[in-house]
Design an enzyme around this catalytic site. Structure first.
Site, PDB file in Angstrom:
ATOM      1  CG  ASP A   1     -41.167   3.242  -0.106  1.00  0.00           C
ATOM      2  OD1 ASP A   1     -41.039   4.423  -0.484  1.00  0.00           O
ATOM      3  OD2 ASP A   1     -40.223   2.524   0.261  1.00  0.00           O
TER       4      ASP A   1
ATOM      5  CG  ASP B   1     -38.390   0.158   4.618  1.00  0.00           C
ATOM      6  OD1 ASP B   1     -38.271   0.575   5.781  1.00  0.00           O
ATOM      7  OD2 ASP B   1     -37.974   0.778   3.622  1.00  0.00           O
TER       8      ASP B   1
ATOM      9  CG  ASP C   1     -41.544   3.553   3.999  1.00  0.00           C
ATOM     10  OD1 ASP C   1     -40.984   4.652   3.820  1.00  0.00           O
ATOM     11  OD2 ASP C   1     -41.458   2.612   3.208  1.00  0.00           O
TER      12      ASP C   1
END
Lengths: 650, 70
Positions: free
Chosen positions: A351, A545, A549
């Site tokens: 991410d 995180d 996510d």
């Protein structure tokens, strides 16, 4: 609210176990040693130290306490196992020693030779083996136990403007703790006065001290270095960061690793199978050799050589050592299974915000068609109502004393915000939002592209469907992101960045950090689906995180959840990083691989041992005492080998 | 649902642990039990009606002792 003195000075069960085995060991050998001398002199020099019938009596008398007093726990648990059909290791030893001991008694009738000395020796060696094994097991869990001992015992708190010292159990949420330089921070809290550096390495693995000023969170069990801190308690007991870490580690130990399944299946039928084998061996030897004493000796050897323990310890010890090594570095293995899956992982998806970047964007450029102050007034007032990091950066930049009243505020997830200010319809967001709102930004295209090529997220600000300016926001890379990516790329992993940013911004950042593939314009809820698509190409690890996510972390074959300094994502992620650094990802991959390799090694040796040793015992090649020594060594070897994992550099 | 953490004495290896797991799972109302030889701990998930005594009995039935309950 009172003190509980018993609670604090309790001896850990592992130490109690070692002490208890140690005592039994000394007593057993004190009695077994004379037995051994009597037996050996007779064997080697051919003359009995004590006349024949008396020697048996002496051995029986000396051996009795070894087996039935110091070995009572084993005999008891073993016999119970036999009767309840919950067979265990003890069942084999109990049966072996009792049968051998009984030969001493029956030898007076003349049907069998005396084997009773062997019984005491088997029990003494078994006790020795368990003692060494308990020490080695204790070593395997030393890091984890250090974590348990990390918590503070006392705290100095302010009550009625006076500093008083209280035990940690008495500290409540809302209390103000006073922490002097060099002292341990008793529990989690938020700094309300003072400034200092805090060493958090013991819980997050982060080696550099962290600056703490008013408003920062601090973690219990970390060490205040150079200033006085006044900290308001936010969490106590089971809710603290440290308690969560310990909880994670405990939970992980209970999870099963797929490779262990076969070993577990074997251990569950192991003891009954050995019992049957021992009986068959006994009868075959008796039938074919006609020598009852020999048949008993061989049967006992089969009973005591078989060792489900080595098989049963192979995985948990290695996992424990691995967990401990990880915990020291702020890597928490939450699901044991991840260790096995990790070695199959080919693709690592990151991410962007908060994972590769610091997650604290700052406004870098403002391009305005109107008065810049007016632009910021609109933007600041509107974004103040949003929780998004980009919004926070804009609010911070606008630095408004008074915010305008916003009506009809709306967040369009992953795109932007809109609302009405002083009757004007304000929209702030990305290209997609502008297109959806049918707002043309053609005249700004060149400028937007320029920002995006610099890796800046660009917010377009429109008033009554007309663009009035642009605000560019950049999020700096974490210090070690580049190093981590270089190592992963060199290691042959396909690295991919996933983000809600548009393609151009995303590419610019990916290029800076060294990622070649980018999946841009992804709405938060689509991340899991993208991961699923990638899984068609191979096993995927997702790094993100734990809050935003979570679905993607669950979808991935291995989810690596990043902590954000003072919080750890407990629920999502197979591996959890307490420190917020990408090097942690590299370390956790290395750790998983090394641990899994060790597990495989251990299982191999444990299988190999049994496969070689049991036929030897059935063949009558091994004396029962030698068989017992081999058995003890096999499980010690496995545990020691697990401890060798520590030598691996992570 | 309740989560009970038991500290268990006397385990040698995971075959002991799995015996305890099996025995705990047979107690009605126990949904899951995970026992680790390395931490000497068992984590038992139960409904609200299972008594601690039942759990302790399940452990002692197979030859081990509950030293602590959390």
């Amino acid at each position: 609210m009172g003190h509980n003195p018993n609670h604090k000075h309790e001896q850990p069960i592992e130490d109690a176990e070692i002490t208890s085995w140690g005592k039994k060991l000394i007593w057993s050998w004190l009695l077994t040693f004379p037995i051994a001398i009597i037996m050996l002199t007779e064997r080697i020099f051919g003359f009995p130290l004590i006349e024949m019938p008396y020697s048996i009596i002496v051995i029986l008398v000396l051996g009795f306490p070894v087996i039935f007093i110091f070995g009572w726990n084993i005999i008891k648990s073993g016999i119970r196992g036999l009767f309840t059909f919950y067979f265990n290791m003890d069942s084999l030893i109990a049966l072996g020693t009792i049968v051998a001991y009984a030969t001493g008694i029956f030898s007076f009738t003349g049907i069998v030779q005396d084997y009773s000395g062997v019984a005491a020796m088997i029990m003494a060696f078994f006790t020795t083996g368990k003692y060494v094994e308990a020490i080695a097991r204790g070593r395997a869990s030393q890091e984890i136990r250090k974590l348990l001992e990390l918590g503070a015992k006392n705290s100095r708190i302010l009550r009625n403007n006076q500093e008083i010292e209280v035990s940690i159990e008495e500290v409540k949420v809302g209390d103000i703790m006073v922490i002097r330089p060099g002292e341990k921070i008793p529990t989690d809290g938020i700094v309300i006065r003072g400034e200092s550096n805090v060493d958090e390495s013991m819980v997050t693995g982060e080696s550099l001290p962290t600056d703490k000023v008013k408003g920062n969170n601090v973690i219990g069990a970390t060490i205040n270095q150079d200033g006085i801190l006044y900290v308001k308690v936010t969490k106590v007991g089971k809710d603290t960061f440290l308690a969560h870490i310990i909880e994670l580690v405990d939970e992980a130990q209970g999870t099963k690793i797929p490779i262990q399944r076969l070993a577990d299946k074997i251990t569950s039928i192991f003891v009954p199978v050995i019992l049957i084998l021992a009986i068959l061996t006994f009868f075959s030897w008796w039938y074919f050799s006609g020598d009852l004493s020999r048949a008993i000796g061989v049967g006992v050897a089969v009973l005591v050589i078989a060792c489900p323990c080595a098989l049963g310890l192979a995985t948990p010890t290695a996992l424990m050592v691995g967990s401990g090594m990880g915990a020291k570095r702020g890597i928490l293995i939450r699901k044991g299974e991840a260790i096995q899956t990790m070695k199959e992982v080919k693709i690592v998806v990151f991410d962007k915000t908060g994972t590769i970047t610091k997650g604290k964007p700052e406004v870098t450029d403002i391009y305005s068609k109107v008065n810049e102050e007016k632009l910021l007034e609109f933007a600041g007032s509107l974004e103040r109502l949003s929780e998004h990091p980009v919004a926070k950066a804009i609010v911070f930049k606008s630095n408004l004393k008074r915010y305008k009243r916003v009506l009809k505020f709306k967040v369009i997830r992953g795109m932007g915000v809109e609302g009405t200010i002083s009757g004007k319809e304000i929209v702030i967001g990305n290209r997609t939002l502008m297109k959806n709102e049918k707002i043309s930004f053609k005249l700004f295209e060149e400028r937007i592209s320029k920002f995006e090529n610099e890796g800046k997220t660009t917010m377009i600000v429109a008033e009554n469907k007309k663009v009035i300016g642009l605000i560019a926001v950049a999020d700096a890379l974490k210090d070690d992101s580049m190093d981590a990516l270089r190592i992963l790329n060199k290691g042959g992993y396909k690295t991919i960045m996933i983000t809600g940013d548009n393609e151009r911004t995303a590419r610019a950042i990916a290029k800076q950090v060294g990622i070649t593939e980018v999946i841009a314009n992804v709405l938060p809820e689509e991340k899991a689906k993208r991961v699923e698509e990638l899984q068609k190409e191979g096993m995927v690890a997702f790094v993100g995180d734990g809050i935003n996510d979570a679905p993607a972390l669950k979808q991935a074959n291995v989810g690596i959840a990043m902590g954000s300094g003072t919080d750890i994502a407990i629920e999502a992620g197979d591996l959890v990083l307490a420190k917020s650094s990408l090097i942690g990802v590299v370390q956790s991959i290395r750790l998983s691989k090394a641990t899994f390799k060790k597990i495989k090694q251990n299982l191999f040796w444990a299988f190999a041992y049994n496969v070689v040793a049991i036929p030897l015992a059935i063949g009558g090649v091994l004396h029962p005492v030698v068989a017992e020594i081999a058995m003890a060594l096999s499980s010690i070897t496995v545990v020691t080998n697990a401890n060798l994992l520590r030598r691996k550099k992570i | 649902m309740k989560k009970v953490k038991l500290t268990i004495e006397g385990m040698h290896c995971s075959s002991c642990a799995s015996n305890i797991e099996k025995s705990l799972k047979k107690v009605s109302g126990v949904m899951d039990a995970r026992v680790s030889v390395m931490t000497n701990k068992g984590i038992v998930e139960t409904d609200d009606f299972v008594s601690l005594d039942e759990l302790k009995k399940a452990v002692s039935k197979v030859g081990y002792k509950v030293a602590k309950v959390e």
